[in-house]
Design a protein around this motif. Structure first.
Motif, PDB file in Angstrom:
ATOM      1  N   LEU A 235      36.169  39.291  37.594  1.00 18.22           N
ATOM      2  CA  LEU A 235      36.497  39.617  39.016  1.00 18.22           C
ATOM      3  C   LEU A 235      37.339  38.723  39.437  1.00 18.22           C
ATOM      4  CD1 LEU A 235      32.822  40.497  40.621  1.00 18.22           C
ATOM      5  CD2 LEU A 235      34.694  42.155  39.598  1.00 18.22           C
ATOM      6  N   GLU A 236      37.247  37.469  39.196  1.00 15.15           N
ATOM      7  CA  GLU A 236      38.166  36.139  39.416  1.00 15.15           C
ATOM      8  C   GLU A 236      37.816  34.993  38.646  1.00 15.15           C
ATOM      9  OE1 GLU A 236      36.634  35.284  43.509  1.00 15.15           O
ATOM     10  OE2 GLU A 236      38.601  34.611  44.078  1.00 15.15           O
ATOM     11  N   GLN A 237      38.751  34.164  38.732  1.00 13.35           N
ATOM     12  CA  GLN A 237      38.835  32.907  37.880  1.00 13.35           C
ATOM     13  C   GLN A 237      39.087  31.566  38.979  1.00 13.35           C
ATOM     14  OE1 GLN A 237      41.172  32.344  34.445  1.00 13.35           O
ATOM     15  NE2 GLN A 237      40.421  30.543  33.898  1.00 13.35           N
ATOM     16  N   LEU A 238      38.173  30.657  39.063  1.00 10.72           N
ATOM     17  CA  LEU A 238      38.396  29.552  40.143  1.00 10.72           C
ATOM     18  C   LEU A 238      38.654  28.178  39.111  1.00 10.72           C
ATOM     19  CD1 LEU A 238      35.985  30.677  42.654  1.00 10.72           C
ATOM     20  CD2 LEU A 238      38.459  31.057  42.967  1.00 10.72           C
TER      21      LEU A 238
ATOM     22  N   ARG B 141      39.663  30.362  30.476  1.00  6.75           N
ATOM     23  CA  ARG B 141      39.079  31.798  30.533  1.00  6.75           C
ATOM     24  C   ARG B 141      38.399  32.036  29.172  1.00  6.75           C
ATOM     25  NH1 ARG B 141      41.058  37.039  33.909  1.00  6.75           N
ATOM     26  NH2 ARG B 141      39.870  38.336  32.308  1.00  6.75           N
TER      27      ARG B 141
ATOM     28  N   ASN C 101      39.981  25.656  47.239  1.00  6.25           N
ATOM     29  CA  ASN C 101      39.321  25.204  45.942  1.00  6.25           C
ATOM     30  C   ASN C 101      38.891  23.685  45.983  1.00  6.25           C
ATOM     31  OD1 ASN C 101      41.719  23.871  45.781  1.00  6.25           O
ATOM     32  ND2 ASN C 101      41.824  23.924  43.555  1.00  6.25           N
TER      33      ASN C 101
ATOM     34  N   GLN D  27      34.041  34.353  38.203  1.00  7.22           N
ATOM     35  CA  GLN D  27      33.010  35.440  38.739  1.00  7.22           C
ATOM     36  C   GLN D  27      33.102  36.721  38.109  1.00  7.22           C
ATOM     37  OE1 GLN D  27      31.155  34.751  41.465  1.00  7.22           O
ATOM     38  NE2 GLN D  27      32.289  32.944  42.278  1.00  7.22           N
TER      39      GLN D  27
END
Ligand SMILES: Cc1cc2nc3c(=O)[nH]c(=O)nc-3n(C[C@H](O)[C@H](O)[C@H](O)COP(=O)(O)OP(=O)(O)OC[C@H]3O[C@@H](n4cnc5c(N)ncnc54)[C@H](O)[C@@H]3O)c2cc1C
Length: 351
Positions: A279-282, A261, A37, A215
């Motif tokens: 799909l994803e959290q970054l 989010r 990250n 994402q």
């Protein structure tokens, strides 16, 4: 091992600086502790000539963009992967006032364009856009291609150490630095946000800020454009998008949060007429200075140590021109701009 430059960090700063120095005939060793990250791995790599509600042109954009385009195209040739992609940024206008502000700017700026009716209506089934849209000519740097490809290139040229530099092991003299089996004429820190824990440069006022992104997949929706309203949608694969980004100056850690989010999803729901799937959290931390300008130069007292940092929200557009300026300074003693030179913090250091 003896080199001209030991570079710490292989984000976009360390990548472009190591390339620039090698092109100038210098021997370079890059040391990078892999961090999934890091800012450069989470960023979308967007190059946007304008920002804000008034479409203000980014700092030195007309000088930095041609250098960025040239360097990323050279890297594309050298590495055999796609690195640079010009893209239209399709700004969905949230109000009539913004439409007026945009129309005023289009007359003066070559990278602004009023989209045709057909282009706007093609988005009607996907986007909520009652006030229309404005096109800005931008680009993306495909960091997910560039960073690993440059890493492999360095590895194959015996120019990469995949490890963390421990400052306690560093011996610094006016002639250079020594670290384990390495001696280098210069050590340049391209550590991103980790710079705030570096005692050599802790007199510089950094104002780190954390950004979060999603994402998402939007079934059936495929476009080459970046779509921008309160959030930006940056195309990844067929119908998947990077959605970002948030800003936080006060945060307990680097983890993704439910609060951000929800903010990102709210922006997405305002923009889209169709369903999406997360799909994803970054999350990652941007290395910004308080005056939002790059921070570079050699240490005022320990001149074998240098810093190349402070790329803030604009790492991809700034890195190539700033690396050229930094290299000219160190190799040919050319002056840095007052805006980028660490000397601007020197009084604080002496105080
Ligand atoms: C959510 C988000 C979205 C963004 N979107 C964009 C965008 O669209 N366009 C854009 O231009 N910019 C964007 N940015 C900003 C951009 O990401 C940064 O400007 C840029 O990545 C900074 O690069 P860097 O190389 O300085 O730092 P980093 O990318 O953080 O790289 C630093 C590297 O140094 C390594 N390192 C640190 N300390 C050590 C050590 N002691 N030993 C060895 N290795 C070490 C780290 O592991 C890391 O690999 C975004 C940033 C965020 C967070």
């Amino acid at each position: 091992m003896k080199v001209d430059f030991l570079i710490i960090g292989q984000g976009i700063a360390g990548t472009v600086l190591s390339y620039t120095l090698m092109q100038a005939g210098q021997s370079v060793l890059v040391m990078d502790e892999y961090k999934p990250n890091s800012a450069s791995r989470v960023a979308a790599g967007v190059i946007n000539p304008v920002s804000g509600r008034r479409f203000t042109v980014a700092w030195q954009y007309d000088q930095i963009y041609p250098v960025a385009m040239q360097v990323y195209k050279e890297l594309e040739q050298l590495l055999g992967v796609q690195v640079f992609k010009p893209r239209d940024i399709y700004n969905v206008l949230p109000s009539e006032q913004l439409r007026e502000a945009f129309m005023e700017r289009t007359t003066g700026l070559s990278y602004m364009e009023d989209p045709s009716e057909e282009r706007v209506s093609a988005y009607d089934q996907w986007l909520d856009q009652p006030h229309g849209a404005a096109i800005v000519k931008g680009a993306t740097v495909l960091l997910h291609n560039l960073l690993p490809a440059w890493r492999s290139y360095l590895k194959s040229h015996n120019s990469l150490r995949e490890e963390r530099l421990e400052l306690s092991g560093l011996a610094v003299s006016p002639e250079g630095v020594k670290y384990a089996d390495i001696s280098a004429r210069y050590l340049i820190f391209c550590e991103g946000a980790a710079i705030v824990n570096n005692p050599w440069f802790n007199y510089i006022p950094f104002l780190l800020n954390k950004g979060e992104v999603l994402q998402v997949q939007i079934p059936g929706f495929s476009t080459p454009d970046i779509i921008k309203r309160s959030v930006s949608l940056v195309p990844q694969t067929l119908d998947t998008y990077w959605v970002g980004a948030t800003f936080a100056w006060d945060y307990p850690d680097e983890a993704a949060t439910q609060e951000k989010r929800e903010i990102l999803e709210k922006g997405l729901q305002q923009l889209l007429k169709v369903p999406y799937q997360v799909l994803e959290q970054l999350a990652a931390v941007r290395p910004s200075g308080t005056d939002r300008r790059p921070i570079m130069g050699l240490h005022p007292q320990y001149s074998s140590l240098g810093i190349f940092n402070g790329l803030g929200t604009k790492g991809t557009s700034l890195a190539p021109a700033m690396a050229a300026e930094f290299a000219a300074h160190v190799l040919r003693n050319e002056p840095l701009q007052a805006d980028t030179d660490i000397k601007r913090f020197f009084n604080r250091y002496r105080g």
